[in-house]
Motif scaffolding. Structure first.
Motif, PDB file in Angstrom:
ATOM      1  N   MET A   6       3.919  11.804 -15.801  1.00  0.00           N
ATOM      2  CA  MET A   6       4.176  10.759 -14.806  1.00  0.00           C
ATOM      3  C   MET A   6       3.049  10.684 -13.783  1.00  0.00           C
ATOM      4  O   MET A   6       2.713   9.604 -13.285  1.00  0.00           O
ATOM      5  N   ALA A   7       2.455  11.827 -13.444  1.00  0.00           N
ATOM      6  CA  ALA A   7       1.336  11.824 -12.502  1.00  0.00           C
ATOM      7  C   ALA A   7       0.131  11.094 -13.100  1.00  0.00           C
ATOM      8  O   ALA A   7      -0.576  10.359 -12.397  1.00  0.00           O
ATOM      9  N   TYR A   8      -0.137  11.289 -14.406  1.00  0.00           N
ATOM     10  CA  TYR A   8      -1.186  10.519 -15.080  1.00  0.00           C
ATOM     11  C   TYR A   8      -0.918   9.020 -14.939  1.00  0.00           C
ATOM     12  O   TYR A   8      -1.790   8.231 -14.561  1.00  0.00           O
ATOM     13  N   ALA A   9       0.314   8.596 -15.280  1.00  0.00           N
ATOM     14  CA  ALA A   9       0.657   7.172 -15.221  1.00  0.00           C
ATOM     15  C   ALA A   9       0.631   6.654 -13.788  1.00  0.00           C
ATOM     16  O   ALA A   9       0.241   5.515 -13.537  1.00  0.00           O
ATOM     17  N   SER A  10       1.049   7.498 -12.841  1.00  0.00           N
ATOM     18  CA  SER A  10       1.042   7.110 -11.435  1.00  0.00           C
ATOM     19  C   SER A  10      -0.374   6.780 -10.965  1.00  0.00           C
ATOM     20  O   SER A  10      -0.608   5.773 -10.293  1.00  0.00           O
ATOM     21  N   PHE A  11      -1.335   7.620 -11.326  1.00  0.00           N
ATOM     22  CA  PHE A  11      -2.716   7.370 -10.932  1.00  0.00           C
ATOM     23  C   PHE A  11      -3.260   6.100 -11.574  1.00  0.00           C
ATOM     24  O   PHE A  11      -4.007   5.341 -10.955  1.00  0.00           O
ATOM     25  N   LEU A  12      -2.893   5.855 -12.828  1.00  0.00           N
ATOM     26  CA  LEU A  12      -3.439   4.717 -13.564  1.00  0.00           C
ATOM     27  C   LEU A  12      -2.855   3.374 -13.119  1.00  0.00           C
ATOM     28  O   LEU A  12      -3.458   2.327 -13.374  1.00  0.00           O
ATOM     29  N   SER A  13      -1.684   3.368 -12.479  1.00  0.00           N
ATOM     30  CA  SER A  13      -1.013   2.103 -12.156  1.00  0.00           C
ATOM     31  C   SER A  13      -1.693   1.391 -10.988  1.00  0.00           C
ATOM     32  O   SER A  13      -1.867   1.965  -9.918  1.00  0.00           O
ATOM     33  N   PRO A  14      -2.084   0.115 -11.159  1.00  0.00           N
ATOM     34  CA  PRO A  14      -2.669  -0.654 -10.059  1.00  0.00           C
ATOM     35  C   PRO A  14      -1.598  -0.980  -9.011  1.00  0.00           C
ATOM     36  O   PRO A  14      -0.406  -1.058  -9.332  1.00  0.00           O
ATOM     37  N   PRO A  15      -1.989  -1.182  -7.758  1.00  0.00           N
ATOM     38  CA  PRO A  15      -1.013  -1.603  -6.737  1.00  0.00           C
ATOM     39  C   PRO A  15      -0.299  -2.885  -7.152  1.00  0.00           C
ATOM     40  O   PRO A  15      -0.921  -3.828  -7.646  1.00  0.00           O
ATOM     41  N   GLY A  16       1.015  -2.899  -6.988  1.00  0.00           N
ATOM     42  CA  GLY A  16       1.817  -4.043  -7.371  1.00  0.00           C
ATOM     43  C   GLY A  16       2.326  -4.002  -8.794  1.00  0.00           C
ATOM     44  O   GLY A  16       3.117  -4.854  -9.199  1.00  0.00           O
ATOM     45  N   GLU A  17       1.894  -2.999  -9.584  1.00  0.00           N
ATOM     46  CA  GLU A  17       2.357  -2.872 -10.964  1.00  0.00           C
ATOM     47  C   GLU A  17       2.966  -1.492 -11.229  1.00  0.00           C
ATOM     48  O   GLU A  17       3.020  -1.029 -12.370  1.00  0.00           O
ATOM     49  N   GLU A  18       3.436  -0.850 -10.167  1.00  0.00           N
ATOM     50  CA  GLU A  18       3.990   0.498 -10.309  1.00  0.00           C
ATOM     51  C   GLU A  18       5.204   0.523 -11.233  1.00  0.00           C
ATOM     52  O   GLU A  18       5.359   1.433 -12.056  1.00  0.00           O
ATOM     53  N   GLY A  19       6.065  -0.470 -11.091  1.00  0.00           N
ATOM     54  CA  GLY A  19       7.274  -0.506 -11.904  1.00  0.00           C
ATOM     55  C   GLY A  19       6.962  -0.647 -13.379  1.00  0.00           C
ATOM     56  O   GLY A  19       7.598  -0.013 -14.225  1.00  0.00           O
TER      57      GLY A  19
ATOM     58  N   TYR B 168       8.862   3.455  -6.439  1.00  0.00           N
ATOM     59  CA  TYR B 168       8.867   4.043  -5.092  1.00  0.00           C
ATOM     60  C   TYR B 168       8.048   5.337  -5.064  1.00  0.00           C
ATOM     61  O   TYR B 168       7.258   5.577  -4.139  1.00  0.00           O
ATOM     62  N   ALA B 169       8.238   6.192  -6.068  1.00  0.00           N
ATOM     63  CA  ALA B 169       7.530   7.471  -6.103  1.00  0.00           C
ATOM     64  C   ALA B 169       6.027   7.279  -6.234  1.00  0.00           C
ATOM     65  O   ALA B 169       5.242   8.005  -5.608  1.00  0.00           O
ATOM     66  N   VAL B 170       5.608   6.306  -7.039  1.00  0.00           N
ATOM     67  CA  VAL B 170       4.176   6.022  -7.183  1.00  0.00           C
ATOM     68  C   VAL B 170       3.580   5.600  -5.839  1.00  0.00           C
ATOM     69  O   VAL B 170       2.498   6.058  -5.452  1.00  0.00           O
ATOM     70  N   GLU B 171       4.267   4.732  -5.131  1.00  0.00           N
ATOM     71  CA  GLU B 171       3.776   4.276  -3.822  1.00  0.00           C
ATOM     72  C   GLU B 171       3.598   5.446  -2.861  1.00  0.00           C
ATOM     73  O   GLU B 171       2.585   5.543  -2.164  1.00  0.00           O
ATOM     74  N   GLU B 172       4.583   6.346  -2.820  1.00  0.00           N
ATOM     75  CA  GLU B 172       4.498   7.491  -1.914  1.00  0.00           C
ATOM     76  C   GLU B 172       3.368   8.437  -2.337  1.00  0.00           C
ATOM     77  O   GLU B 172       2.645   8.965  -1.486  1.00  0.00           O
ATOM     78  N   GLY B 173       3.226   8.659  -3.647  1.00  0.00           N
ATOM     79  CA  GLY B 173       2.180   9.557  -4.117  1.00  0.00           C
ATOM     80  C   GLY B 173       0.789   9.007  -3.887  1.00  0.00           C
ATOM     81  O   GLY B 173      -0.125   9.734  -3.477  1.00  0.00           O
ATOM     82  N   ARG B 174       0.604   7.718  -4.129  1.00  0.00           N
ATOM     83  CA  ARG B 174      -0.717   7.104  -3.965  1.00  0.00           C
ATOM     84  C   ARG B 174      -1.149   7.109  -2.503  1.00  0.00           C
ATOM     85  O   ARG B 174      -2.304   7.417  -2.189  1.00  0.00           O
TER      86      ARG B 174
END
Length: 404
Positions: free
Chosen positions: A114-127, A317-323
Motif C-alpha cells: 500500500m505504501a508503494y501505491a500511496s507514493f505512486l498515486s497522483p493528487p486527486g486520484e488516491e481513491g 484518506y490514508a494516502v492524503e495523510e501519508g503524502r
C-alpha cells in the motif's frame, strides 16, 4: 518504471492473498477438530492480528527510511513457511503460535504494498490507486476460499496449506526479481515513529480516519471464522459451498473497488463513509437469520457492496495523510495497525459473546458497534477539516524535529 512497479506489486499481492484466502474456510474447521472453543477460534484470529498490528507501524516507518523491497520479500517468505507449518500443528496452542508468526510476516506485505501505491498515486486520484491495490487483495481472498474448498474436498486439509506455501513462494520470487528497493523519488523520511504517532493523536481528522478503519473490521471474525462453523451444521454443507459464500462477498468487493475509488475522488468522503457503514451494519445483523445457501450468498454480496464503498474512501484518506505529513510507509503501517486492532477486538468480543450468549448476539453486537463508531469517526473527520487541519499539515510537519 512506475507502471512496472505498480503491476508487480498488484500481481504479487494477488498471489499472496490468494494463498491466504485458500485457508479461510479450512482453518476454523481444522481448529475445531483440534478442540477449539468459540473463544479459541477468536484467539487464533486475534493472535495473527496482534503480531501484525504491533509490527506494522515499525515496519512502515523503517520502510520509509531503508526502502520497501526487503520487507516485502521477507513477508512473502514467511507466508510460505506458515503454509508448511500449519499441517504439523497438533493442538490449538500450535495454531496460535503459527498465527503469531504469520502476523509478523503479514506486517511486511499489504502495508508495504500500500505504501508503494500511496507514493505512486497522483493528487486527486488516491481513491483509484488504492482501489487497484484493494482489487488485488479482494480478488485474491475472494478466489482463494473456492480453491481451498475444492482442495480440501478432494485432497484433504493439508493440501490447502501446501498450496498456500507454493503461491507465497511464487510471489516472493516475482518481487525479488522485478522490484526496485524503493520507487524513484521516494525520499527517506527522518521523523521517528513515536513523534509521528504523537502528531496523529493530536489531529481529529487522523483520529477519525483510524477509528473508522478500526470499526469497519470488527466484523471480520463473525463473518469469516464463524461462518464455516455455522454452515458446517447445515445438511449437505461442503467446503466448496462455504468457500463460495465467502468468495461472493470478496469478489463483489473487488469488482466495485475501482468505480467506487473513482467516486471517492469526486464525492464527499464523509457521506460515503456513513452510507457504507450503514450497509455493512445491516448485512452483519441479518446474517444469523439466513438459513439457505442462496440467501447467505445474497447477504454476503450485500456485505461486499457496503465494504466496497468504505475501503477506497479510507484508503484515499490514508494516502492524503501519508503524502502531506507522516510518510507513506508510516501512515500505512499505523492505518493497518488500526485494522489489526479492530480484528483483534472483534475476535475477542465475538468469541466471548458466542460462548456466553450465542452466535446470533455476536453478529448483532458487532453490527451496532460498526454504525456507532463510524458515526463518531465521521464527526471527527469533518470537524478536523472544518478546523483547518488539512491546511496546517505541512507547517506542523516542518515544526517537528528529526528523531530516530
Amino acid at each position: 518504471m512506475f507502471n512496472r512497479i505498480l503491476i508487480t506489486v498488484v500481481v504479487a499481492v494477488f498471489i499472496a492473498l490468494l494463498g491466504i484466502g485458500i485457508i479461510i474456510p479450512i482453518l476454523p474447521v481444522l481448529a475445531t477438530k483440534l478442540g477449539a472453543s468459540g473463544f479459541a477460534l477468536g484467539l487464533i484470529t486475534a493472535a495473527f492480528s496482534l503480531s501484525r498490528g504491533l509490527c506494522q507501524p515499525v515496519v512502515g516507518n523503517l520502510s520509509d527510511r531503508w526502502g520497501r523491497k526487503g520487507f516485502l520479500v521477507a513477508g512473502l517468505f514467511i507466508y510460505g513457511l506458515v503454509g508448511l507449518l500449519v499441517p504439523l500443528a497438533d493442538n490449538v496452542l500450535h495454531l496460535v503460535i503459527i498465527r503469531l508468526f504469520q502476523g509478523f510476516g503479514a506486517a511486511m506485505v499489504v502495508p508495504v504494498a500500500m505504501a508503494y501505491a500511496s507514493f505512486l498515486s497522483p493528487p486527486g486520484e488516491e481513491g483509484r490507486y488504492m482501489g487497484v491495490i484493494n482489487v488485488a487483495v479482494f480478488c485474491g481472498i475472494g478466489c482463494g476460499p473456492m480453491l481451498g474448498g475444492y482442495f480440501a474436498d478432494n485432497w484433504g486439509m493439508a493440501s490447502v496449506f501446501y498450496a498456500m506455501a507454493c503461491l507465497s513462494f511464487i510471489a516472493f520470487i516475482l518481487v525479488w526479481l522485478n522490484m526496485p528497493v524503493s520507487c524513484p523519488g521516494d525520499r527517506p523520511q527522518c521523523i521517528g515513529l513515536m513523534a509521528n504517532i504523537g502528531l496523529m493523536l493530536r489531529r481529529r481528522r487522523t483520529v477519525g480516519i483510524l477509528l473508522a478503519r478500526f470499526a469497519t473490521v470488527l466484523m471480520m471474525v463473525p463473518t469469516m471464522a464463524f461462518l464455516p462453523v455455522m454452515m458446517d451444521g447445515w445438511p449437505g454443507s461442503s467446503g466448496m459451498q462455504i468457500g463460495l459464500v465467502i468468495a461472493s462477498r470478496t469478489l463483489m468487493n473487488a469488482v466495485l473497488q475501482y468505480p467506487f475509488g473513482a467516486m471517492a475522488d469526486r464525492c464527499d468522503k464523509v457521506v460515503l463513509l456513513l452510507c457504507g457503514s450503514l450497509c455493512t451494519c445491516l448485512a452483519v445483523v441479518l446474517i444469523p437469520s439466513m438459513t439457505g445457501l442462496g440467501a447467505m450468498i445474497g447477504i454476503y454480496l450485500f456485505l461486499g457492496f457496503g465494504e466496497a464503498v468504505l475501503w477506497p474512501v479510507l484508503g484515499a484518506y490514508a494516502v492524503e495523510e501519508g503524502r502531506n505529513l507522516f510518510g507513506h510507509g508510516t501512515m500505512m503501517g499505523v492505518f493497518n495497525l488500526a485494522m489489526s486492532a479492530g480484528v483483534f477486538t472483534g475476535a475477542l468480543l465475538s468469541g466471548l459473546s458466542m460462548d456466553g450468549l450465542g452466535m446470533r448476539h455476536a453478529f448483532w453486537g458487532t453490527g451496532g458497534a460498526i454504525v456507532i463508531l463510524c458515526s463518531l469517526a465521521a464527526y471527527l473527520i469533518r470537524s478536523g477539516e472544518n478546523a483547518g487541519e488539512i491546511g496546517e499539515k505541512n507547517a506542523v510537519a516542518r515544526s517537528l524535529p528529526p528523531t530516530s
